[in-house]
Every structure is written in C-alpha cells, then in structure tokens.
Design a protein around this motif. Structure first.
Motif, PDB file in Angstrom:
ATOM      1  N   ASP A 234       0.833  -1.207   0.000  1.00  0.00           N
ATOM      2  CA  ASP A 234       0.000   0.000   0.000  1.00  0.00           C
ATOM      3  C   ASP A 234       0.869   1.260   0.000  1.00  0.00           C
ATOM      4  OD1 ASP A 234      -2.265  -1.561   0.043  1.00  0.00           O
ATOM      5  OD2 ASP A 234      -2.605  -1.352   2.195  1.00  0.00           O
ATOM      6  N   LEU A 235       1.954   1.236   0.766  1.00  0.00           N
ATOM      7  CA  LEU A 235       2.841   2.393   0.822  1.00  0.00           C
ATOM      8  C   LEU A 235       3.528   2.620  -0.524  1.00  0.00           C
ATOM      9  CD1 LEU A 235       4.338   1.745   4.356  1.00  0.00           C
ATOM     10  CD2 LEU A 235       2.931   3.708   3.717  1.00  0.00           C
ATOM     11  N   LEU A 236       3.927   1.538  -1.195  1.00  0.00           N
ATOM     12  CA  LEU A 236       4.508   1.674  -2.531  1.00  0.00           C
ATOM     13  C   LEU A 236       3.491   2.279  -3.492  1.00  0.00           C
ATOM     14  CD1 LEU A 236       6.470  -1.691  -2.826  1.00  0.00           C
ATOM     15  CD2 LEU A 236       7.474   0.597  -2.964  1.00  0.00           C
ATOM     16  N   GLY A 237       2.244   1.861  -3.360  1.00  0.00           N
ATOM     17  CA  GLY A 237       1.205   2.402  -4.226  1.00  0.00           C
ATOM     18  C   GLY A 237       0.961   3.882  -4.015  1.00  0.00           C
ATOM     19  N   ALA A 238       1.357   4.391  -2.846  1.00  0.00           N
ATOM     20  CA  ALA A 238       1.149   5.806  -2.530  1.00  0.00           C
ATOM     21  C   ALA A 238       2.394   6.655  -2.779  1.00  0.00           C
ATOM     22  CB  ALA A 238       0.720   5.956  -1.069  1.00  0.00           C
ATOM     23  N   ALA A 239       3.518   6.017  -3.112  1.00  0.00           N
ATOM     24  CA  ALA A 239       4.791   6.736  -3.227  1.00  0.00           C
ATOM     25  C   ALA A 239       4.980   7.338  -4.611  1.00  0.00           C
ATOM     26  CB  ALA A 239       5.951   5.792  -2.916  1.00  0.00           C
ATOM     27  N   ASP A 240       5.707   8.448  -4.666  1.00  0.00           N
ATOM     28  CA  ASP A 240       6.070   9.087  -5.926  1.00  0.00           C
ATOM     29  C   ASP A 240       7.464   8.681  -6.386  1.00  0.00           C
ATOM     30  OD1 ASP A 240       3.702  10.937  -6.265  1.00  0.00           O
ATOM     31  OD2 ASP A 240       4.411  11.567  -4.286  1.00  0.00           O
ATOM     32  N   VAL A 241       8.338   8.352  -5.432  1.00  0.00           N
ATOM     33  CA  VAL A 241       9.706   7.930  -5.725  1.00  0.00           C
ATOM     34  C   VAL A 241      10.098   6.875  -4.700  1.00  0.00           C
ATOM     35  CG1 VAL A 241      12.121   8.648  -6.022  1.00  0.00           C
ATOM     36  CG2 VAL A 241      10.284  10.282  -6.461  1.00  0.00           C
ATOM     37  N   PHE A 242      10.885   5.868  -5.147  1.00  0.00           N
ATOM     38  CA  PHE A 242      11.518   4.957  -4.198  1.00  0.00           C
ATOM     39  C   PHE A 242      13.001   5.283  -4.180  1.00  0.00           C
ATOM     40  CE2 PHE A 242      13.543   1.287  -2.460  1.00  0.00           C
ATOM     41  CZ  PHE A 242      12.662   0.865  -1.475  1.00  0.00           C
ATOM     42  N   LEU A 243      13.538   5.504  -2.980  1.00  0.00           N
ATOM     43  CA  LEU A 243      14.939   5.909  -2.825  1.00  0.00           C
ATOM     44  C   LEU A 243      15.724   4.830  -2.082  1.00  0.00           C
ATOM     45  CD1 LEU A 243      17.236   8.037  -2.926  1.00  0.00           C
ATOM     46  CD2 LEU A 243      16.321   8.971  -0.785  1.00  0.00           C
ATOM     47  N   VAL A 263       6.862   2.173  -9.327  1.00  0.00           N
ATOM     48  CA  VAL A 263       7.369   3.360  -8.641  1.00  0.00           C
ATOM     49  C   VAL A 263       8.735   3.716  -9.231  1.00  0.00           C
ATOM     50  CG1 VAL A 263       7.939   4.417  -6.427  1.00  0.00           C
ATOM     51  CG2 VAL A 263       6.209   2.612  -6.537  1.00  0.00           C
ATOM     52  N   PRO A 264       8.955   4.956  -9.678  1.00  0.00           N
ATOM     53  CA  PRO A 264      10.269   5.355 -10.181  1.00  0.00           C
ATOM     54  C   PRO A 264      11.336   5.196  -9.098  1.00  0.00           C
ATOM     55  CG  PRO A 264       8.610   6.975 -10.777  1.00  0.00           C
ATOM     56  CD  PRO A 264       7.964   6.045  -9.802  1.00  0.00           C
ATOM     57  N   VAL A 265      12.498   4.686  -9.495  1.00  0.00           N
ATOM     58  CA  VAL A 265      13.559   4.361  -8.545  1.00  0.00           C
ATOM     59  C   VAL A 265      14.750   5.300  -8.720  1.00  0.00           C
ATOM     60  CG1 VAL A 265      15.326   2.631  -7.971  1.00  0.00           C
ATOM     61  CG2 VAL A 265      12.936   1.928  -8.284  1.00  0.00           C
ATOM     62  N   VAL A 266      15.246   5.807  -7.589  1.00  0.00           N
ATOM     63  CA  VAL A 266      16.521   6.520  -7.520  1.00  0.00           C
ATOM     64  C   VAL A 266      17.378   5.743  -6.539  1.00  0.00           C
ATOM     65  CG1 VAL A 266      17.693   8.661  -6.896  1.00  0.00           C
ATOM     66  CG2 VAL A 266      15.435   8.744  -7.992  1.00  0.00           C
ATOM     67  N   ALA A 293      19.923  13.473  -4.708  1.00  0.00           N
ATOM     68  CA  ALA A 293      18.916  14.543  -4.594  1.00  0.00           C
ATOM     69  C   ALA A 293      18.516  15.057  -5.975  1.00  0.00           C
ATOM     70  CB  ALA A 293      19.461  15.678  -3.740  1.00  0.00           C
ATOM     71  N   ASP A 294      19.482  15.187  -6.884  1.00  0.00           N
ATOM     72  CA  ASP A 294      19.156  15.604  -8.250  1.00  0.00           C
ATOM     73  C   ASP A 294      18.213  14.601  -8.905  1.00  0.00           C
ATOM     74  OD1 ASP A 294      20.730  17.853  -8.049  1.00  0.00           O
ATOM     75  OD2 ASP A 294      22.457  16.985  -9.090  1.00  0.00           O
ATOM     76  N   VAL A 299      12.672  13.360 -10.900  1.00  0.00           N
ATOM     77  CA  VAL A 299      11.459  12.538 -10.961  1.00  0.00           C
ATOM     78  C   VAL A 299      10.247  13.351 -10.529  1.00  0.00           C
ATOM     79  CG1 VAL A 299      10.297  10.502 -10.026  1.00  0.00           C
ATOM     80  CG2 VAL A 299      12.724  10.389 -10.598  1.00  0.00           C
ATOM     81  N   LEU A 300      10.408  14.134  -9.465  1.00  0.00           N
ATOM     82  CA  LEU A 300       9.281  14.900  -8.942  1.00  0.00           C
ATOM     83  C   LEU A 300       8.887  16.060  -9.858  1.00  0.00           C
ATOM     84  CD1 LEU A 300      10.181  15.090  -5.128  1.00  0.00           C
ATOM     85  CD2 LEU A 300       8.626  13.507  -6.286  1.00  0.00           C
ATOM     86  N   ALA A 301       9.857  16.637 -10.544  1.00  0.00           N
ATOM     87  CA  ALA A 301       9.586  17.842 -11.330  1.00  0.00           C
ATOM     88  C   ALA A 301       9.251  17.556 -12.785  1.00  0.00           C
ATOM     89  CB  ALA A 301      10.795  18.776 -11.269  1.00  0.00           C
TER      90      ALA A 301
END
Length: 342
Positions: A234-243, A263-266, A293-294, A299-301
C-alpha cells in the motif's frame, strides 16, 4: 531427493528466500530438511519441511544448500557428511576492522570449500572466483509476489497526514549501516530546499533508529521513521519515488517490489543494482547526496521522466524469473550436482 537447506540467523531476505523454496521443493516431490536457529525458524514459515537446529540433522541429505557465509562455514565443519555442498552468497562483506577481516577470511574458506558457489549478483560471482571458488555461477533471487494493493493511494497518504500535493519519497529497509541512512537524511535536506513540501518516509527498524531520529529532530528534517509495517504494498502504491542509498546490495528485493508496482527508482549504483534496474532508474555513486537529490528532484519535477521510468521498470520486471522459476532452476542445479557427485 532429500534436500538440506542451511541458514544462519535471519529476519530478512535470506530467510524469506528459503521459506519460498520449501513448499515448491516439496510440491515437486522432494523431502526438505531446514536447519535454522530457533528464532529464525519461528520468524519464518518453513511449512512442510522438517526443521532442525543443528547441522548434524542434515546428514543423509542428497544435497546441502547453505545460504550465506556463516551457514557455509557451519556446513564445512561437517564437510565429510554434508556434501555435495552448494553455498549461495547473498551479501558482500562491508564490515570494517577485525570483524570484517575475519568475515573475509571466512569468505575465502567457503569459496574454496563448496562444490558450487551461487551468487545473487554478478559481482559476488566474480568475487567468489577470485577467492578460489572451483565453480561459481549467477543465481538471482526473486522477489516474492507483491500482495495486492488494498488501500487507495489517497487513503494511505491521508493516514500519514499527507495531501495529494505533497511528494512522498519512500525507503524500505533495516535501519543499519549498510543502508547509509545518513546520506538519505542529507538527500532530504537538499530536496527540501527546492521542494519544501516533499516528505521522506522510511519503513523499517534497526539499531540506528535513535541516532537517526535525533538528527531528524535536531535539523527538523522532513523524514518520518515509521518502523516495521505490514502494508508495504500500500505504501509503494502511494509513493512518488523509491529511494535506495545503500553502500551495497545484490538484487535488492525492495527495488524489485518498487519496480513491479511501477514506482520510479533513484538508487546507488552498487553491487547488483545496475544490472537489476538497467536504464529504468536514476543511479548515483554511493554517498553522493547531491546526485541522489538531483535524481529525486528530476522525478518529482518532470512527469514525462517519471512516467518513462515507470514504463521501463514494469517492462523490465515482467521479464524477471519469479519464485517458481527460481525454485525450478535450483532443482535442476541440484540434480546435476548429485549426478556428478555419484
């Protein structure tokens, strides 16, 4: 065959992997004996296997498969009766000082003592060969099938006190030195400067929790330590990025899970991570808080970048061996080794 599976103390991926193998081996008509410390046996469900706590209980098996260096050392102490011996290397040795030296000495002994060494990532296979392994090959460990996402994204985020406009960066892993959480906190600091509403959510427990929380409080960082959770899907489904900021990983199960969910991965370009993610993730050097961080900011922007990463990750993960295929591959390896040893 009578298959002996040997593991040391485990609460994570190694025990989870062995627990996934047992029912598949039994359903294929084999007898399975698992040797594990009592705490490990209680933590995992080894189902229809016979469970013992001493390696002597594995005597009489047609093949012994030890998981990890410590388990391999245990098998070598009874080498004449516990053979043919396969040892899977799941992790690298990154401990410093005398402890690390002793562990690396153990690695060499296990590499030379096993009939076959399997590596969870290619770098481990090459390391085993360099230490004298007579036969070493890649044997990826599959992530368990992800549970179905049960709670809508909006509800998960609301329970965490997040609005839909607040980016959520998720990390899952034990709060231990290998995961390099100090760098994660530095990434959070840098991302906060340009994206002040972003929140970093960390799932897992471990010995560093108090130290990490102290820094989070002192610097007022946008990081939440959630501890152990049973709703990772559920948390993965709510995430915007996995770090992932680890110093080293093989085929990190949490990365596999993130990519399977889209989930996009950094992540850090360490161990088996580059060969696992291919071109579907943003990678940086370990300890490079600026680079990580970049990646998070990109991913967010950039929605197009994030969507392309999701698509590539889903396509790549669809081609991975699943738990059934991994178990069948191991059974084929066992059969070949037993025939050669006969």
């Amino acid at each position: 065959m009578r298959i002996g599976l040997l593991l040391a103390e485990s609460r994570g991926g190694i025990g989870q992997h062995v627990a996934s193998l047992v029912p598949r081996f039994v359903s294929a008509g084999h007898e399975v004996v698992v040797c594990a410390p009592p705490g490990t046996a209680e933590h995992f469900e080894f189902g229809p296997a016979t469970v013992v706590t001493q390696a002597a209980g594995l005597r009489g098996s047609d093949v012994i498969h030890a998981h990890g260096y410590r388990a391999g050392m245990t098998a070598l102490r009874d080498r004449s009766r516990l053979r043919p011996l396969i040892v899977t290397w799941h992790n690298a040795v990154i401990a410093p000082g005398p402890r690390g030296l002793m562990m690396r000495m153990g690695q060499r002994l296990v590499a030379r003592g096993a009939d076959l060494t399997l590596g969870a990532s290619s770098d481990l296979v090459e390391l085993a060969k360099s230490l004298g392994a007579r036969n070493a090959q890649l044997a990826p460990v599959a992530a368990p099938a992800m549970p179905r996402i049960r709670t809508p994204r909006a509800d998960v985020r609301a329970a965490l006190g997040l609005s839909e406009q607040q980016p959520m960066v998720l990390t899952v892993g034990r709060l231990a030195p290998q995961k390099d959480y100090p760098t994660l906190l530095s990434v959070a600091t840098r991302v906060h400067e340009s994206t002040p509403h972003a929140v970093f959510v960390v799932v897992g427990d471990g010995p560093l929790r108090d130290n990490l929380q102290a820094r989070i409080d002192a610097e007022q960082l946008p990081v939440r330590l959630l501890g152990h959770r049973n709703d990772v899907a559920d948390l993965l489904g709510a995430a915007d990025v996995f770090l992932l900021t680890s110093h080293w990983e093989a085929r990190a199960l949490v990365l596999q899970e993130a990519m399977q969910v889209g989930v996009p991965v950094v992540a850090t370009a360490v161990g088996g991570v580059p060969e696992l993610v291919g071109d579907s993730a943003v990678l940086a050097f370990p300890g490079d808080a600026d680079g990580l961080a970049d990646g998070v900011r990109a991913v967010l922007a950039e929605p197009e970048t994030a969507n392309a990463m999701r698509t590539r990750g889903l396509e790549l993960s669809a081609r991975w061996m699943d738990e059934d295929a991994v178990a069948k591959n191991l059974l084929d390896i066992y059969a070949g080794l037993v025939a050669t040893d006969a």
